[in-house]
Design a protein around this motif. Structure first.
Motif, mmCIF file in Angstrom:
data_model
loop_
_atom_site.group_PDB
_atom_site.id
_atom_site.type_symbol
_atom_site.label_atom_id
_atom_site.label_comp_id
_atom_site.label_asym_id
_atom_site.label_seq_id
_atom_site.Cartn_x
_atom_site.Cartn_y
_atom_site.Cartn_z
ATOM 1 N N GLN A 290 7.394 8.354 -1.266
ATOM 2 C CA GLN A 290 7.335 9.716 -1.788
ATOM 3 C C GLN A 290 6.768 9.606 -3.185
ATOM 4 O OE1 GLN A 290 11.000 11.957 -1.840
ATOM 5 N NE2 GLN A 290 10.143 13.496 -3.192
ATOM 6 N N LYS A 291 5.711 10.352 -3.439
ATOM 7 C CA LYS A 291 5.076 10.320 -4.749
ATOM 8 C C LYS A 291 5.892 11.180 -5.697
ATOM 9 C CE LYS A 291 0.776 11.427 -7.014
ATOM 10 N NZ LYS A 291 1.238 12.632 -7.667
ATOM 11 N N GLU B 206 -3.174 11.277 -8.780
ATOM 12 C CA GLU B 206 -3.285 9.834 -8.959
ATOM 13 C C GLU B 206 -2.017 9.095 -8.520
ATOM 14 O OE1 GLU B 206 -3.999 7.107 -12.808
ATOM 15 O OE2 GLU B 206 -5.479 8.691 -12.504
ATOM 16 N N THR B 207 -2.218 7.984 -7.838
ATOM 17 C CA THR B 207 -1.084 7.156 -7.411
ATOM 18 C C THR B 207 -0.507 6.449 -8.632
ATOM 19 O OG1 THR B 207 -2.167 6.838 -5.285
ATOM 20 C CG2 THR B 207 -0.388 5.314 -5.832
ATOM 21 N N PRO B 208 0.813 6.526 -8.842
ATOM 22 C CA PRO B 208 1.430 5.915 -10.031
ATOM 23 C C PRO B 208 1.191 4.404 -10.102
ATOM 24 C CG PRO B 208 2.976 7.364 -8.902
ATOM 25 C CD PRO B 208 1.772 7.231 -8.014
ATOM 26 N N LYS B 209 1.072 3.886 -11.328
ATOM 27 C CA LYS B 209 0.772 2.475 -11.551
ATOM 28 C C LYS B 209 1.749 1.524 -10.853
ATOM 29 C CE LYS B 209 -0.237 -1.011 -15.114
ATOM 30 N NZ LYS B 209 0.007 -2.044 -14.158
ATOM 31 N N PRO B 210 3.068 1.741 -10.922
ATOM 32 C CA PRO B 210 3.967 0.813 -10.218
ATOM 33 C C PRO B 210 3.672 0.731 -8.716
ATOM 34 C CG PRO B 210 5.220 2.222 -11.693
ATOM 35 C CD PRO B 210 3.811 2.757 -11.665
ATOM 36 N N ASN C 47 7.300 18.281 -1.484
ATOM 37 C CA ASN C 47 7.188 16.889 -1.912
ATOM 38 C C ASN C 47 5.901 16.278 -1.365
ATOM 39 O OD1 ASN C 47 9.800 16.667 -3.233
ATOM 40 N ND2 ASN C 47 10.666 16.848 -1.182
ATOM 41 N N ALA C 48 5.376 15.303 -2.098
ATOM 42 C CA ALA C 48 4.157 14.616 -1.677
ATOM 43 C C ALA C 48 4.508 13.217 -1.187
ATOM 44 C CB ALA C 48 3.181 14.540 -2.846
ATOM 45 N N TYR C 49 3.884 12.821 -0.078
ATOM 46 C CA TYR C 49 4.145 11.514 0.521
ATOM 47 C C TYR C 49 2.826 10.789 0.736
ATOM 48 C CZ TYR C 49 8.646 13.650 1.372
ATOM 49 O OH TYR C 49 9.848 14.277 1.193
ATOM 50 N N ARG C 50 2.891 9.457 0.697
ATOM 51 C CA ARG C 50 1.702 8.638 0.887
ATOM 52 C C ARG C 50 2.022 7.479 1.835
ATOM 53 N NH1 ARG C 50 0.364 12.314 -1.854
ATOM 54 N NH2 ARG C 50 -0.830 12.402 -3.775
ATOM 55 N N ARG D 19 10.570 0.186 6.971
ATOM 56 C CA ARG D 19 11.854 0.794 6.575
ATOM 57 C C ARG D 19 11.589 2.007 5.665
ATOM 58 N NH1 ARG D 19 14.253 -3.538 4.348
ATOM 59 N NH2 ARG D 19 13.658 -2.965 2.246
ATOM 60 N N ASP D 20 10.615 1.879 4.778
ATOM 61 C CA ASP D 20 10.275 2.991 3.873
ATOM 62 C C ASP D 20 9.741 4.190 4.649
ATOM 63 O OD1 ASP D 20 11.032 1.266 1.834
ATOM 64 O OD2 ASP D 20 8.983 0.700 1.323
ATOM 65 N N LEU D 21 8.910 3.927 5.660
ATOM 66 C CA LEU D 21 8.392 5.022 6.485
ATOM 67 C C LEU D 21 9.534 5.737 7.203
ATOM 68 C CD1 LEU D 21 6.034 6.619 7.806
ATOM 69 C CD2 LEU D 21 6.075 4.901 9.619
ATOM 70 N N LYS D 22 10.476 4.966 7.748
ATOM 71 C CA LYS D 22 11.604 5.548 8.495
ATOM 72 C C LYS D 22 12.499 6.420 7.607
ATOM 73 C CE LYS D 22 11.084 3.619 12.602
ATOM 74 N NZ LYS D 22 10.704 4.463 13.709
ATOM 75 N N ALA D 23 12.428 6.225 6.297
ATOM 76 C CA ALA D 23 13.242 7.018 5.374
ATOM 77 C C ALA D 23 12.593 8.366 5.039
ATOM 78 C CB ALA D 23 13.487 6.231 4.087
ATOM 79 N N LEU D 24 11.346 8.566 5.442
ATOM 80 C CA LEU D 24 10.636 9.809 5.133
ATOM 81 C C LEU D 24 11.008 10.892 6.153
ATOM 82 C CD1 LEU D 24 7.090 8.349 4.311
ATOM 83 C CD2 LEU D 24 8.993 8.796 2.745
#
Length: 120
Positions: A87-88, A95-99, A66-69, A16-21
């Motif tokens: 989305q970062k 660096e990838t955020p801690k959460p 925007n940056a995406y991972r 679902r998260d991928l489909k929102a990008l």
């Protein structure tokens, strides 16, 4: 003879998260995941720091400033597990955020439990 493609398993809300990008980001992540299913490594895939080795990979894509991972693992023989797509929003460099890292670790454990259950 071509080896059978590994199935793709989406952990939690990753699909679902991928489909929102944005569509262009979805396309690149889709190609990279398809490569992983075929046992290949996409040119943009690189090991995610903090997991010791190259079994957890990230694909980094920028679109409209925007940056995406997309984070996935190829550690398990039975499937490719998609752990997280996001989305970062961090402004602290690459660096990838801690959460997000905490969520990835939690989902990696879920994938590990699923893969071990699939072996029996």
């Amino acid at each position: 003879m071509k080896e059978k493609q590994k199935p793709l398993i989406w952990v939690a809300s990753s699909k679902r998260d991928l489909k929102a990008l944005p569509d262009d980001v979805q396309d690149i992540f889709g190609y990279a995941l398809n490569d992983a299913q075929d046992g290949k490594k996409h040119a943009q895939a690189k090991p995610l720091k903090g997991f010791g080795g190259s079994s957890v990979l990230e694909i980094v894509e920028n679109s409209d400033g925007n940056a995406y991972r997309a984070i996935y693992t190829v550690k398990f023989k039975n499937a490719v597990y998609v752990l997280h797509c996001f989305q970062k929003k961090s402004t602290q460099g690459a660096e990838t955020p801690k959460p997000d890292m905490d969520l990835i670790r939690e989902r990696f454990k879920a994938a590990q439990a699923h893969a071990q259950g699939a072996k029996t």
